[in-house]
Design a protein around this motif. Structure first.
Motif, PDB file in Angstrom:
ATOM      1  N   UNK A 162       1.308   5.523  -0.484  1.00 14.56           N
ATOM      2  CA  UNK A 162       0.693   6.839  -0.409  1.00 14.56           C
ATOM      3  C   UNK A 162       1.606   7.778  -1.194  1.00 14.56           C
TER       4      UNK A 162
ATOM      5  N   UNK B 272       0.869  -1.178   0.000  1.00 14.57           N
ATOM      6  CA  UNK B 272       0.000   0.000   0.000  1.00 14.57           C
ATOM      7  C   UNK B 272       0.902   1.223   0.000  1.00 14.57           C
TER       8      UNK B 272
ATOM      9  N   UNK C 228       8.326  13.648   1.330  1.00 15.42           N
ATOM     10  CA  UNK C 228       8.473  12.358   0.699  1.00 15.42           C
ATOM     11  C   UNK C 228       7.364  12.172  -0.324  1.00 15.42           C
ATOM     12  N   UNK C 229       7.699  12.102  -1.601  1.00 18.37           N
ATOM     13  CA  UNK C 229       6.625  11.904  -2.574  1.00 18.37           C
ATOM     14  C   UNK C 229       6.002  10.514  -2.479  1.00 18.37           C
ATOM     15  N   UNK C 230       6.760   9.577  -1.934  1.00 21.61           N
ATOM     16  CA  UNK C 230       6.255   8.208  -1.858  1.00 21.61           C
ATOM     17  C   UNK C 230       6.420   7.676  -0.439  1.00 21.61           C
ATOM     18  N   UNK C 231       5.338   7.156   0.113  1.00 23.71           N
ATOM     19  CA  UNK C 231       5.407   6.498   1.424  1.00 23.71           C
ATOM     20  C   UNK C 231       4.869   5.083   1.256  1.00 23.71           C
ATOM     21  N   UNK C 232       5.648   4.117   1.671  1.00 23.72           N
ATOM     22  CA  UNK C 232       5.165   2.738   1.646  1.00 23.72           C
ATOM     23  C   UNK C 232       4.489   2.497   2.992  1.00 23.72           C
ATOM     24  N   UNK C 233       3.201   2.287   2.977  1.00 22.24           N
ATOM     25  CA  UNK C 233       2.464   2.165   4.226  1.00 22.24           C
ATOM     26  C   UNK C 233       2.379   0.726   4.718  1.00 22.24           C
TER      27      UNK C 233
ATOM     28  N   UNK D 251       2.302  11.264  -3.555  1.00 21.80           N
ATOM     29  CA  UNK D 251       1.898  12.620  -3.942  1.00 21.80           C
ATOM     30  C   UNK D 251       1.778  12.687  -5.469  1.00 21.80           C
TER      31      UNK D 251
END
Lengths: 160, 199
Positions: free
Chosen positions: A134, A132, B160-165, A136
């Motif tokens: 998130x 998963x 952070x343009x990308x976060x791995x949740x 931008x």
């Protein structure tokens, strides 16, 4: 029936209190995100094949990833775009695309999160993993999977 | 470039020079090789990129060789092992045979300790959680000056343009390498866990 009036008023007050509490609870229980029923997000999925060639070659269509691809230099020096899939998904919608090795890659839009910065929560499924993310708008991920003596590189970009 | 203050940026021509140097393609050009060495010594961004590239190359070389060899032995060994291991209580598992461990193999080592499919998934989730946790910390240095791991530590979530949740893996290891600059993509490596000779 004058003595009935105070009871009615008391009952109405209680009813209003209950309604107020319910409304407040409903408002407070809303997550700080924009679920945006009917909201959509655009993705561009590029499938890139990496291989070992006689001479280094990077497809002009993936030139924006040259810096990342060059870190694989010597091991893999030839990169070509196999397919490009522009997707527009609604919240909850899922779409699969085929990878060169026959496996499926699926993207599901989970949520549009209000910013700042706004983020597109989505799930990316590959045969042995589910992540998963998130991301931008404008953010990109590269999923790299070894495929025999080649690489499959999946660039998932969230449209701005 | 100042001698006393390290530069925090690198332009495209210097970047290309660093990449060529790490690739060993400046062997016949002593002058450019020397320039590249000086650049890496004096410029933190160049040094970070060179270190990152070396680490990636080593990881790719080791893990892809293992992946390719494993694919020849059995296509889906790790999936089968994952299912089996979830059915065997850890206490009933035999002790690992020491002669099987030729070199340090972190995944084999974890499996020998009784970690299986669920644990690998849990471990991945913990790694992701830890990464998110460090990503929430305020920045202390310019991310461009650090290597990939330090970038994760020093980034703020807003940048952070990308976060791995979340991660859920079954029979593979995932390595996350955040982009070295805000506009660069996050690279996620998927490696099959199975190694030849295991199981």
């Amino acid at each position: 029936m004058r003595h009935g009036t105070p009871n009615f008023n008391g009952g109405r007050r209680h009813l209003l209190t209950v309604v107020g509490v319910c409304l407040a609870a409903a408002v407070l229980s809303q997550p700080l995100t924009a679920h945006a029923d009917g909201g959509t997000a655009g993705f561009t999925i590029r499938i890139i094949e990496g291989s070992k060639g006689a001479a280094p070659k990077v497809d002009a269509k993936v030139a924006d990833l040259k810096r990342e691809l060059e870190t694989l230099h010597q091991e893999f020096n030839s990169f070509s775009l196999v397919a490009s899939h522009p997707l527009r998904l609604g919240v909850g919608q899922r779409q699969a695309v085929k990878l060169p090795d026959g496996a499926d890659l699926a993207v599901q839009l989970l949520e549009l999160v209000a910013g700042p910065p706004p983020r597109v929560r989505h799930q990316l499924e590959l045969p042995k993993s589910r992540t998963v993310r998130s991301v931008a708008p404008g953010g990109r991920t590269l999923d790299v999977r070894p495929w025999g003596d080649k690489l499959i590189i999946i660039c998932t970009a969230v449209d701005k | 470039m100042s001698d006393s203050v390290e530069s925090l940026a690198i332009d495209d021509s210097d970047l290309e020079l660093v990449l060529l140097y790490v690739d060993g393609e400046l062997g016949g050009d002593a002058d450019r090789r020397q320039v590249a060495e000086q650049l890496i010594a004096a410029n933190a961004a160049a040094r970070a990129i060179a270190d990152d590239m070396r680490a990636t190359k080593v990881a790719v070389r080791e893990l892809i060789v293992g992946e390719a060899a494993a694919a020849r032995v059995t296509a889906d060994l790790s999936m089968v092992r994952g299912r089996v291991m979830t059915k065997i209580p850890p206490a009933a598992r035999p002790a690992p045979a020491p002669e099987k461990s030729a070199g340090f193999d972190p995944i084999g080592w974890l499996r020998a300790l009784g970690f299986g499919k669920v644990s690998v998934a849990f471990g991945a989730a913990m790694v992701a959680a830890a990464w998110i946790a460090v990503a929430l910390r305020p920045p202390s240095v310019d991310p461009r000056t650090a290597n990939a791991a330090a970038v994760a530590e020093d980034a703020v979530i807003g940048d952070q343009p990308v976060i791995i949740e979340e991660m859920e893996v079954d029979g593979e290891s995932i390595t996350v390498k955040p982009g070295v600059e805000p506009d660069r993509p996050t690279v996620i490596w998927h490696f099959a866990d199975a190694k030849p000779g295991e199981g």
